[in-house]
Write a protein that holds these residues in place. Structure first.
Motif: not given
Length: 223
Positions: A11-17, A23-27, A46-52, A65-66
């Motif tokens: 759920s947290r990872l989906y929130q991150l997406v 499109g904005a840069v988020h610290r 962020m590492d997990t999202l990239g690997a996914s 940012r995505a």
């Protein structure tokens, strides 16, 4: 700190997406504060999202940012065509063994070899999904009726997990690296909602089409 349970982490990872895809840069510090987790957890997520396969730009100390889905030269793929490749690899990689799984890995490597390179983008593989998005393939059966409803402006009754029932006006179906979401005007709650398609358990077409009413349109949401 103990690892988060799979459902909570997913759920947290989906929130991150959802946060990153504007499109904005988020610290990372701001993301950690928004989600109520540690900075280390954000870096790990962020590492997990990239690997996914979620298209993420950025680095620690700069921000994230995505980014839009890439095209594959020499073919210019539509988002739907690229989505079909992702779906196929997710299904074969997650549900097959032996030669078919090997072929999926080989195809993934060939696609990786021709993807445009960007020195500002963290290295990532096109291949099939890894945890926690491996179960996103469950959403596939709803994609066609949802697309058709968006095109036809067809009202829908949706049943979500946890036995939630809502009536909606589907406005846009979005795809972010194996993450599908449906933007709707929620007639039940009288407001816009962005619904993860993998949370939908049943889709029912309602009689009649909806008209574009001020305050309930896609352009209103964007404003």
């Amino acid at each position: 700190m103990p690892a988060s349970p799979p459902s909570k982490r997913s759920s947290r990872l989906y929130q991150l997406v959802e946060i990153l895809k504007n499109g904005a840069v988020h610290r990372a510090e701001d993301l950690a504060m928004t989600l109520g987790v540690s900075l280390r957890t954000i870096y790990r997520d962020m590492d997990t999202l990239g690997a996914s396969g979620v298209p993420i730009e950025g680095a620690r100390g700069i921000g994230y940012r995505a980014t839009p889905t890439l095209s594959l030269p020499p073919l210019n793929l539509t988002p739907t065509e690229l989505e079909a490749l992702h779906i196929g690899l997710a299904v074969v990689g997650g549900g097959m063994e032996g030669n078919l799984r090997d072929a999926a890995e080989s195809l993934s490597a060939k696609i990786d070899a021709v993807l445009p390179e960007d020195a500002t983008t963290a290295e990532q593989s096109f291949g099939f999904a890894v945890y926690p998005f491996a179960d996103a393939a469950d959403a596939m059966r709803h994609l066609e009726p949802l697309r058709a409803a968006v095109r036809a402006r067809q009202k829908l009754a949706l049943q979500l997990k946890d036995d939630v029932f809502i009536e909606v006006r589907p406005l846009k179906l979005e795809y972010w690296g194996r993450v599908w979401s449906l933007l709707v005007w929620n007639d039940t709650d009288a407001g816009f909602a962005d619904i993860r398609v993998d949370r939908i358990t049943d889709v029912t077409l309602l009689p009649g089409l909806f008209v574009q009413e001020p305050g309930k349109r896609l352009e209103d949401y964007r404003r």
